[in-house]
Motif scaffolding. Structure first.
Motif, PDB file in Angstrom:
ATOM      1  N   GLU A  23      24.020 -15.321   2.862  1.00  0.00           N
ATOM      2  CA  GLU A  23      22.756 -14.367   1.283  1.00  0.00           C
ATOM      3  C   GLU A  23      22.563 -15.062   0.448  1.00  0.00           C
ATOM      4  O   GLU A  23      22.086 -14.888   0.251  1.00  0.00           O
ATOM      5  CB  GLU A  23      23.451 -13.375   2.102  1.00  0.00           C
ATOM      6  N   VAL A  24      23.602 -15.500  -0.406  1.00  0.00           N
ATOM      7  CA  VAL A  24      23.596 -15.905  -1.460  1.00  0.00           C
ATOM      8  C   VAL A  24      22.680 -17.292  -1.437  1.00  0.00           C
ATOM      9  O   VAL A  24      21.469 -17.115  -2.438  1.00  0.00           O
ATOM     10  CB  VAL A  24      25.832 -16.110  -2.028  1.00  0.00           C
ATOM     11  N   ASP A  25      23.562 -18.252  -0.456  1.00  0.00           N
ATOM     12  CA  ASP A  25      22.303 -19.831  -0.262  1.00  0.00           C
ATOM     13  C   ASP A  25      20.524 -18.942  -0.264  1.00  0.00           C
ATOM     14  O   ASP A  25      19.808 -19.823  -0.974  1.00  0.00           O
ATOM     15  CB  ASP A  25      22.864 -20.296   0.876  1.00  0.00           C
ATOM     16  N   ARG A  26      20.383 -17.688   0.687  1.00  0.00           N
ATOM     17  CA  ARG A  26      18.686 -17.897   1.018  1.00  0.00           C
ATOM     18  C   ARG A  26      18.343 -16.990  -0.506  1.00  0.00           C
ATOM     19  O   ARG A  26      17.148 -17.439  -1.553  1.00  0.00           O
ATOM     20  CB  ARG A  26      18.977 -16.283   1.880  1.00  0.00           C
ATOM     21  N   ILE A  27      19.399 -16.417  -1.347  1.00  0.00           N
ATOM     22  CA  ILE A  27      18.432 -15.843  -2.942  1.00  0.00           C
ATOM     23  C   ILE A  27      18.767 -16.524  -3.858  1.00  0.00           C
ATOM     24  O   ILE A  27      17.344 -16.958  -4.088  1.00  0.00           O
ATOM     25  CB  ILE A  27      20.228 -15.210  -3.556  1.00  0.00           C
ATOM     26  N   ASP A  90      22.081 -13.357 -11.502  1.00  0.00           N
ATOM     27  CA  ASP A  90      23.253 -12.525 -11.862  1.00  0.00           C
ATOM     28  C   ASP A  90      22.793 -11.535 -10.889  1.00  0.00           C
ATOM     29  O   ASP A  90      23.479 -11.335 -10.260  1.00  0.00           O
ATOM     30  CB  ASP A  90      23.871 -12.596 -13.449  1.00  0.00           C
ATOM     31  N   LYS A  91      21.996 -11.142 -11.662  1.00  0.00           N
ATOM     32  CA  LYS A  91      21.417  -9.325 -10.759  1.00  0.00           C
ATOM     33  C   LYS A  91      21.174 -10.041  -9.212  1.00  0.00           C
ATOM     34  O   LYS A  91      21.590  -8.592  -8.526  1.00  0.00           O
ATOM     35  CB  LYS A  91      20.322  -9.090 -11.534  1.00  0.00           C
ATOM     36  N   LEU A  92      20.555 -10.591  -9.535  1.00  0.00           N
ATOM     37  CA  LEU A  92      20.221 -10.521  -7.373  1.00  0.00           C
ATOM     38  C   LEU A  92      21.771 -10.869  -6.752  1.00  0.00           C
ATOM     39  O   LEU A  92      22.247  -9.651  -5.885  1.00  0.00           O
ATOM     40  CB  LEU A  92      19.355 -11.655  -6.876  1.00  0.00           C
ATOM     41  N   VAL A  93      22.450 -11.392  -7.154  1.00  0.00           N
ATOM     42  CA  VAL A  93      23.822 -11.673  -6.718  1.00  0.00           C
ATOM     43  C   VAL A  93      24.626 -10.314  -6.754  1.00  0.00           C
ATOM     44  O   VAL A  93      24.792  -9.485  -5.773  1.00  0.00           O
ATOM     45  CB  VAL A  93      24.721 -12.595  -7.001  1.00  0.00           C
ATOM     46  N   ASP A  94      24.569  -9.598  -8.026  1.00  0.00           N
ATOM     47  CA  ASP A  94      24.618  -8.207  -7.685  1.00  0.00           C
ATOM     48  C   ASP A  94      24.565  -7.274  -7.326  1.00  0.00           C
ATOM     49  O   ASP A  94      24.878  -7.080  -6.383  1.00  0.00           O
ATOM     50  CB  ASP A  94      24.549  -8.000  -9.842  1.00  0.00           C
ATOM     51  N   GLU A  95      23.045  -7.499  -7.017  1.00  0.00           N
ATOM     52  CA  GLU A  95      22.942  -6.524  -6.150  1.00  0.00           C
ATOM     53  C   GLU A  95      22.981  -6.773  -4.095  1.00  0.00           C
ATOM     54  O   GLU A  95      23.218  -5.570  -4.202  1.00  0.00           O
ATOM     55  CB  GLU A  95      21.159  -6.783  -6.268  1.00  0.00           C
TER      56      GLU A  95
END
Length: 108
Positions: A23-27, A90-95
Motif C-alpha cells: 500500500e505504501v508503494d502504491r501511494i 508524508d501526509k499520504l502515508v499518515d492517512e
C-alpha cells in the motif's frame, strides 16, 4: 537526506497500523508516476530526496488536493516545491497509517 533511509520509516509506520508495504508503494507510485521496478531502483541507488522527486516520471496532478497538517506544518502552505512534495508524501502515508481507505488517499 536519502529516500532509501526514509522509505523504511514509511513502511514501518504503515505496518504498525496493520497496513502493508504494498500500500505504501502504491501511494508512492501514484504520487510520483514511478512503476514498482523504478521505485525499487531509486531505493537501491540510494537517491536523495531531491533526485527522487526530480526524476519522478510524472507528479500526480491530484497531489494538489492533498491538504492538512504534517508535523505542525500545513501542506498546502509550504512554498518550497521540493519540501511541499515531501510533505505531501508524508501526509499520504499518515492517512494510510490512520486507517483511511486507499481510494480516498489516492483521491479517487
Amino acid at each position: 537526506m536519502k529516500f532509501a533511509s526514509v522509505y523504511p520509516l514509511y513502511v514501518q509506520k504503515a505496518e504498525r497500523r496493520k497496513r502493508t508495504k504494498e500500500e505504501v508503494d502504491r501511494i508512492i507510485c501514484w504520487l510520483t508516476g514511478y512503476g514498482p521496478a523504478e521505485l525499487r531502483n531509486q531505493i537501491e541507488n540510494e537517491s536523495d530526496m531531491e533526485t527522487f522527486f526530480a526524476q519522478a516520471p510524472s507528479f500526480n496532478p491530484k497531489a494538489s488536493l492533498v491538504k492538512g497538517v504534517v508535523c505542525v506544518v500545513r501542506v498546502e502552505e509550504v512554498e518550497d516545491p521540493l519540501m511541499r512534495k515531501i510533505r505531501c508524501l508524508d501526509k499520504l502515508v499518515d492517512e494510510l497509517a490512520k486507517g483511511k481507505a486507499l481510494d480516498k488517499i489516492l483521491r479517487k
